[in-house]
Structure formats: C-alpha cells, structure tokens
Design a protein around this motif. Structure first.
Motif, short mmCIF file in Angstrom:
data_model
loop_
_atom_site.label_atom_id
_atom_site.label_comp_id
_atom_site.label_asym_id
_atom_site.label_seq_id
_atom_site.Cartn_x
_atom_site.Cartn_y
_atom_site.Cartn_z
N LYS A 195 -2.77 0.71 -4.51
CA LYS A 195 -3.18 1.99 -3.92
C LYS A 195 -1.92 2.66 -3.40
CE LYS A 195 -7.01 2.30 -1.59
NZ LYS A 195 -8.02 2.17 -0.48
N THR A 196 -1.66 3.88 -3.84
CA THR A 196 -0.44 4.58 -3.46
C THR A 196 -0.63 5.36 -2.16
OG1 THR A 196 -1.09 6.37 -4.95
CG2 THR A 196 0.44 4.73 -5.81
N SER A 197 0.46 5.95 -1.68
CA SER A 197 0.45 6.64 -0.39
C SER A 197 -0.50 7.82 -0.36
CB SER A 197 1.86 7.10 -0.03
OG SER A 197 2.39 7.91 -1.06
N ASN A 198 -0.82 8.38 -1.52
CA ASN A 198 -1.77 9.49 -1.57
C ASN A 198 -3.21 8.99 -1.80
OD1 ASN A 198 -1.58 8.68 -4.20
ND2 ASN A 198 -1.03 10.68 -5.04
N PHE A 199 -3.42 7.67 -1.60
CA PHE A 199 -4.72 7.02 -1.68
C PHE A 199 -5.30 6.98 -3.10
CE2 PHE A 199 -4.28 7.97 2.77
CZ PHE A 199 -4.81 6.86 3.41
N ALA A 236 3.36 -0.61 -15.04
CA ALA A 236 2.68 0.46 -14.31
C ALA A 236 3.63 1.61 -13.96
CB ALA A 236 2.03 -0.10 -13.05
N LYS A 237 4.90 1.28 -13.64
CA LYS A 237 5.91 2.28 -13.32
C LYS A 237 5.40 3.30 -12.29
CE LYS A 237 8.06 1.92 -17.89
NZ LYS A 237 8.45 2.61 -19.15
N MET A 238 5.09 2.80 -11.10
CA MET A 238 4.55 3.64 -10.04
C MET A 238 5.59 4.67 -9.57
SD MET A 238 1.65 2.28 -10.13
CE MET A 238 1.00 3.46 -8.95
N THR A 239 5.16 5.90 -9.39
CA THR A 239 6.07 6.97 -8.94
C THR A 239 5.86 7.31 -7.46
OG1 THR A 239 4.48 8.65 -9.68
CG2 THR A 239 6.20 7.98 -11.24
N GLN A 240 4.77 6.82 -6.88
CA GLN A 240 4.47 7.05 -5.47
C GLN A 240 4.66 5.77 -4.68
OE1 GLN A 240 3.39 9.93 -3.91
NE2 GLN A 240 3.69 11.06 -5.83
N PRO A 241 5.02 5.85 -3.39
CA PRO A 241 5.10 4.66 -2.55
C PRO A 241 3.75 3.94 -2.51
CG PRO A 241 6.14 6.52 -1.47
CD PRO A 241 5.43 7.07 -2.67
N VAL A 242 3.78 2.65 -2.36
CA VAL A 242 2.57 1.82 -2.38
C VAL A 242 2.15 1.47 -0.96
CG1 VAL A 242 1.63 -0.41 -3.11
CG2 VAL A 242 3.13 0.88 -4.65
N ARG A 243 0.83 1.59 -0.68
CA ARG A 243 0.30 1.22 0.63
C ARG A 243 -0.57 -0.03 0.58
NH1 ARG A 243 -1.87 4.32 3.91
NH2 ARG A 243 -3.71 3.19 4.55
N LEU A 244 -1.10 -0.35 -0.61
CA LEU A 244 -1.93 -1.56 -0.77
C LEU A 244 -1.60 -2.19 -2.11
CD1 LEU A 244 -5.69 -2.15 -0.09
CD2 LEU A 244 -4.80 -2.53 -2.39
N ILE A 245 -1.51 -3.53 -2.10
CA ILE A 245 -1.28 -4.24 -3.35
C ILE A 245 -2.16 -5.49 -3.38
CG2 ILE A 245 0.68 -5.56 -2.44
CD1 ILE A 245 1.87 -5.26 -5.37
N GLY A 246 -2.70 -5.78 -4.56
CA GLY A 246 -3.58 -6.94 -4.66
C GLY A 246 -3.51 -7.56 -6.05
N LEU A 247 -3.97 -8.79 -6.13
CA LEU A 247 -4.01 -9.52 -7.39
C LEU A 247 -5.31 -10.29 -7.45
CD1 LEU A 247 -1.15 -11.68 -8.91
CD2 LEU A 247 -3.47 -12.54 -8.82
#
Length: 379
Positions: A286-290, A320-331
C-alpha cells in the motif's frame, strides 16, 4: 457426557531445543529468530523473557532489552524433527488431535477410560523422556479452558480447571486471554474501563454483541465456561501471511526487502508447523496515497522453505517498480497442500496415476488427523 480436553504446549520450544542440544546455553537468555536488521524473535528462553523479550518482537528491540542475550538463527529442520517425535506421542494417546502449530495441540480424550489428569502426566513424562524437553498441559471440559489451564503455571506446568471453578478462576485474567479478543479489541475495551474478565462478566450479552458483533454471544458464553468447539482433526488453511504498516513511509527498497525476508521466515515456520506446502506467493503493497497493489506468482511446484518463498517475493517486488513511497508491506502464501506434488503434464499417464495415489494418501491423511502418511508407508 462432559468432554475431557487436554491442551499441550511445548515450553519455549525453539529456545529449549537449542539449550538441550548445547548444555552450555542452559540457564542463559537464548533468543531465536531472524538475525538480519529487520528480523523478528521466533522464540526466547524464560531467562530472556525476564528482560521483556517476547516472540514476534523486532530483533533490534530484543538486543536493546537484552544486550547480553545469545542470539541464534532458526533451525527449522531440527525443530520439525523434534515436533514429529512429540506428535507421535500424542497420536499414541488418541487419533483426535488438533495441531495448532509445530509445538501446540488439543487432544479429545473423552472416550478414553482413564483420568485425563493421569493422561496429561503420562504425556509430559514421555515427552521429557523422548526429547529431553518440558511441556505444559491444561485439562478441562472445553478447549478454551484447557488452553487457559496450560498457560497457568509455565514452564513444565499442569493445571486442571473444573466446572465448579468457573467463572471465579477467570475473573482476574486480562481480557486478552479470552479466545476471540485480539490486541485491537483489548485496546478498545480498555478505553471503556474493561481490562479484566471480571469487568467483561458485568456486561450483558447485548452489550457484548454491540462491541463484538456476531461474536459477542460466543465471548459472553466463553467467559462463563461454555465453549462447544470440537477438537478438529483436520482444518483447511487457505492462506498464511504477515504484513505491517510502517512507522514512516519509505522508498528504501533494501529496507522493504528486509521486511519480506522476515515475513518469509514467519510464513515458512507456520507452513512447516502445519505440515503444509504452498504454490502461490503474494506480495501486498500500500503506497503513501493509499493505493493498494497486490501481485501474485503461482509456481509449478510446492515449496515451504523460507529461502524459496523469499526468492519469489523478491522477484515480485522488483518487478513491481513502485514509484510512490510505501506505507504497508505484506507477504502471504496460498494454494496450499499437504503433499508436495510437482505440477507436470496431465496427459502423462504415469503422472495421472501418481496424482491419484497422492490424492488417496491425502484423504487418508485427513482421516488420521493430519498425521501425514508418506507414500510407501504402512497404512
């Protein structure tokens, strides 16, 4: 007929095995878990718990609380080997065994013509004789009370809770001890002045239903000694996972991969505890913009090792190459199986035959309460 339920729980299982295998560690604060910067504590000895260390605690925090502790990596193969010996002992008592994890289980001994306290004592003695380790046991007439009892005087404890002891014996306990009340619910109850079971007992069924929804009645009954849940010899687990909301949003890929490494260790431990394999690995971000991003990969074969799970998760994350900061990570892992069957062409007649044999073994496995029967074993 009133049921006779036993709950057994190995004492500080991973740490106790390390102390048993290396006598020089006995009496010392042993902490087992992921040793990387973002690792977590799997288990710690009772000596370490005196410093406030507990399972699922970040390893860096454990090192702060107990700087002189002995920090060891997880040895899954060794723990599983000991676990199998323990469960062999349990299945000698009854086929009605419900494994909860690699070191914990319920037994229904209602139909055994013997005092359940004596059965629990025999289990404790045999486990110690075979493994050199101690196990705590709780005896009661339902699962909730049996589990409460096993935790009563750890380590190496034995407690019996009878009908006449309820609810008074439960009154001083924290509400967090009640099955069905998690951390968030405990915090919510604390805000309204409900911290002990005694406080819960003062609430009506309607009030508990308002707080917990449909589970309100179950909690109302449970704290009054009513719990009709059966000991389930087979429970279908659909997925196993771990996630966390970060204290601060981050774009640090190395840090996020460290979280996935720790999650892979935890998920692998749970898979091995339930004797399961997975074929699908999912990474949740989940990125910083939710915005929620969920990506999965399904393999051609089943896996259960931490390294294999992490390898897949790492590949998914990098793609995935995320462009936004991450606020939640899971596996998480899914597509679970009690057998490790490689997925080959279904047009191959030999493979079809093998799949059919494994299906038969899987069905037998269910009937035997999850006590896995390998191909070639006597049935």
């Amino acid at each position: 007929m009133m049921r006779k339920i036993i709950h057994v729980d190995m004492d500080a299982f991973f740490a106790s095995i390390e102390q048993h295998d290396n006598p020089k560690l006995r009496g010392k604060p042993v902490i087992v878990g992921g040793l990387s910067g973002r690792g977590v504590v799997s288990t710690c000895s009772y000596e370490a718990r005196k410093y406030g260390v507990h399972s699922a605690m970040p390893m860096y925090m454990a090192k702060t609380l107990c700087p002189h502790g002995i920090f060891l990596p997880v040895r899954f193969q060794r723990y599983r080997e000991v676990s199998e010996k323990v469960f062999d002992i349990l299945y000698e008592v009854t086929d009605i065994v419900e494994p909860l994890s690699i070191d914990e289980a319920y037994l229904d001994v209602t139909d055994i013509d013997k005092n359940p306290e004596d059965i629990a004592k025999e289990i404790k003695e045999k486990v110690h004789m075979v493994t050199g380790l101690t196990v705590s046991a709780g005896v009661s007439y339902n699962k909730f009370l049996a589990k409460i009892a096993s935790d009563w005087n750890k380590p190496d404890g034995l407690m019996i809770i009878t009908e006449d002891m309820v609810p008074d014996i439960l009154r001083p306990l924290s509400v967090s001890k009640v099955y069905g009340i998690g951390k968030k619910s405990s915090e919510r109850l604390k805000k309204i002045g409900v911290e002990k079971v005694d406080d819960l007992l003062k609430l009506s069924q309607d009030e508990l239903t308002n707080i917990f929804g449909k589970y309100g009645k179950e909690i109302y009954d449970r704290i009054r000694g009513i719990d009709s849940r059966p000991v389930e010899t087979y429970r279908e687990t659909k997925s196993i996972g771990k996630e966390t909301t970060l204290k601060k949003d981050t774009s640090d890929a190395d840090l996020l991969l460290k979280y996935l490494r720790g999650f892979a260790d935890i998920v692998s431990s749970e898979l091995k505890g339930e004797r399961l394999y997975c074929r699908t690995v999912t990474v949740k971000i989940k990125t910083s913009n939710f915005t929620l991003h969920t990506r999965s990969r399904t393999l051609n074969e089943y896996i259960d090792s931490s390294d294999d799970i992490y390898s897949v998760a790492e590949a998914i994350f990098k793609e995935a190459k995320m462009t936004q900061p991450v606020r939640l990570i899971g596996l998480s892992v899914s597509n679970l199986s009690a057998t490790k069957i490689k997925q080959l062409s279904l047009f191959d007649l030999d493979v079809k035959r093998n799949l059919k044999i494994d299906k038969i073994l899987y069905d037998v496995n269910k009937k035997l309460g999850g006590h896995f029967v390998k191909r070639g074993s006597d049935i």
